[in-house]
Design an enzyme around this catalytic site. Structure first.
Site, short mmCIF file in Angstrom:
data_model
loop_
_atom_site.label_atom_id
_atom_site.label_comp_id
_atom_site.label_asym_id
_atom_site.label_seq_id
_atom_site.Cartn_x
_atom_site.Cartn_y
_atom_site.Cartn_z
N SER A 50 4.12 1.46 10.77
CA SER A 50 4.78 0.24 11.23
C SER A 50 6.02 0.67 12.01
CB SER A 50 5.21 -0.58 10.01
OG SER A 50 6.10 -1.61 10.39
N TYR B 79 8.78 -0.93 1.55
CA TYR B 79 7.85 -0.92 2.69
C TYR B 79 8.23 0.20 3.67
CZ TYR B 79 4.75 -2.84 6.33
OH TYR B 79 3.77 -3.03 7.28
N1 LIG Z 1 1.08 -7.76 10.73
C1 LIG Z 1 2.13 -7.03 11.03
O1 LIG Z 1 3.11 -7.53 11.58
C2 LIG Z 1 2.12 -5.55 10.75
C3 LIG Z 1 3.13 -4.77 11.34
C4 LIG Z 1 3.16 -3.40 11.10
C5 LIG Z 1 2.20 -2.82 10.30
N2 LIG Z 1 1.23 -3.58 9.73
C6 LIG Z 1 0.24 -2.93 8.88
O2 LIG Z 1 -1.05 -3.13 9.44
C7 LIG Z 1 -2.02 -3.14 8.39
C8 LIG Z 1 -2.82 -4.42 8.47
O3 LIG Z 1 -1.94 -5.51 8.33
P1 LIG Z 1 -2.37 -7.02 8.62
O4 LIG Z 1 -1.12 -7.71 9.02
O5 LIG Z 1 -3.56 -7.04 9.49
O6 LIG Z 1 -2.71 -7.48 7.12
P2 LIG Z 1 -3.78 -8.55 6.54
O7 LIG Z 1 -3.28 -8.91 5.20
O8 LIG Z 1 -4.02 -9.62 7.53
O9 LIG Z 1 -5.08 -7.62 6.37
C9 LIG Z 1 -5.03 -6.54 5.47
C10 LIG Z 1 -6.41 -6.25 4.93
O10 LIG Z 1 -6.28 -5.18 3.97
C11 LIG Z 1 -7.04 -5.52 2.83
N3 LIG Z 1 -6.53 -4.83 1.64
C12 LIG Z 1 -5.38 -5.08 0.96
N4 LIG Z 1 -5.28 -4.28 -0.11
C13 LIG Z 1 -6.40 -3.50 -0.12
C14 LIG Z 1 -6.87 -2.49 -0.98
N5 LIG Z 1 -6.20 -2.13 -2.07
N6 LIG Z 1 -8.04 -1.89 -0.68
C15 LIG Z 1 -8.75 -2.26 0.43
N7 LIG Z 1 -8.36 -3.21 1.26
C16 LIG Z 1 -7.19 -3.84 0.99
C17 LIG Z 1 -6.93 -7.04 2.71
O11 LIG Z 1 -7.96 -7.58 1.91
C18 LIG Z 1 -7.01 -7.46 4.18
O12 LIG Z 1 -8.34 -7.65 4.59
C19 LIG Z 1 -1.22 -2.99 7.08
O13 LIG Z 1 -1.21 -1.62 6.72
C20 LIG Z 1 0.17 -3.45 7.47
O14 LIG Z 1 1.17 -2.90 6.65
C21 LIG Z 1 1.17 -4.95 9.95
#
Ligand SMILES: NC(=O)c1ccc[n+]([C@@H]2O[C@H](COP(=O)([O-])OP(=O)(O)OC[C@H]3O[C@@H](n4cnc5c(N)ncnc54)[C@H](O)[C@@H]3O)[C@@H](O)[C@H]2O)c1
Length: 256
Positions: free
Chosen positions: A143, A155
């Site tokens: 991130s 985080y």
């Molecule tokens: N959305 C943002 O702004 C953002 C920014 C920076 C980084 N990220 C990172 O990107 C990645 C995806 O984020 P997102 O926003 O798409 O999240 P989201 O919650 O929309 O999707 C995350 C997915 O991960 C799955 N998941 C959660 N725990 C799990 C586990 N223990 N085992 C297997 N699957 C699991 C969930 O079921 C979900 O389908 C994450 O690592 C998040 O930290 C997101």
């Protein structure tokens, strides 16, 4: 259409958000995609969407906190497709939003267990198959908050850990032609992101999303597809001379 044709990709957390967009795009560009998630309903819907689009995909129930399950599922994926070439370590959860002195050790451990140790477990069990294939590409979801500080210490710790775990693995596995890079999104509009805000204060959602766009030099929040484009590049041979690097896709936030 063919940027990753012939390759097999595993996308953890591929049921929703960024992972879902990455799975769709990798399949569109020719990869056979294994979606591994704990959200069975959405995971199966993602697979249906890929198939409807003419791609090849399968769903696997897998919790990245369970090493035995990761080992078993990766073995089954290998037996189904005969190779594993791309691993997108995307599964993750938000932090607690609490300062360290208000956080319990259990809360701290839970975030690290998924966001950081999940990457370790999946990498550990993908590498032997990538070695058999003569190489591979691992894309780890960090991130912008893995680079800069802010209000969510656990985080930052987890995502900063992912950044340097990626660099460590990149140097160790370069000889095996396995590339490891990290991705650093800014504010991306996903179910996970909006869910995190709503959990903290539902009234705050609209204003918060607006302020995220305003804080971003490019003037908007990112879409999951913006990040999927970077993941595709790192997964494809177009990035074959890149390893241990960090791809920042944050609309300019960290460059201010
Ligand atoms: N959305 C943002 O702004 C953002 C920014 C920076 C980084 N990220 C990172 O990107 C990645 C995806 O984020 P997102 O926003 O798409 O999240 P989201 O919650 O929309 O999707 C995350 C997915 O991960 C799955 N998941 C959660 N725990 C799990 C586990 N223990 N085992 C297997 N699957 C699991 C969930 O079921 C979900 O389908 C994450 O690592 C998040 O930290 C997101």
């Amino acid at each position: 259409m063919d940027r990753v044709r012939g390759k097999v990709a595993i996308v953890t957390g591929g049921a929703l958000g960024i992972g879902r967009a990455a799975g769709l795009l990798l399949a569109k560009e020719g990869a056979r995609v294994a979606i591994a998630d704990i959200n069975d309903d959405e995971g199966k819907k993602a697979v249906d969407e890929i198939k409807k689009d003419g791609g090849e995909a399968s769903y696997w129930q897998m919790d990245v906190t369970n090493e035995k399950e990761v080992e078993k599922v990766f073995g089954e994926i290998y037996r189904k497709y005969g190779q594993i070439n791309i691993l997108v370590n995307n599964a993750g959860i938000p932090g607690t939003g609490k300062p360290s002195d208000e956080m319990t050790e259990e809360e701290f451990e839970r975030v690290l267990n998924i966001d950081l140790k999940g990457v370790f477990r999946c990498t550990k069990h993908a590498v032997p198959y990538m070695k058999k294939a003569g190489g591979g590409s691992i894309i780890n979801m960090s991130s912008m908050l893995g680079i800069i500080g802010g209000g969510d210490p656990v985080y930052h710790a987890a995502k900063g850990g992912v950044r340097l775990l990626s660099k460590g693995d990149a140097s160790v596995y370069a000889k095996a032609n396995i590339r490891v890079n990290s991705v650093h999104p800014g504010y991306i509009l996903t179910p996970g992101f909006t869910g995190m805000i709503e959990k903290r204060d539902p009234e705050m959602l609209e204003g918060f999303l607006k302020s995220c766009a305003e804080r971003t030099p490019l003037g908007r929040m990112g879409k999951p597809e913006d990040i999927a484009n970077g993941i595709l590049f790192l997964a494809s041979d177009e990035s074959s001379y890149m390893t241990g690097t960090e791809l920042i896709m944050d609309g300019g936030i960290t460059s201010q």
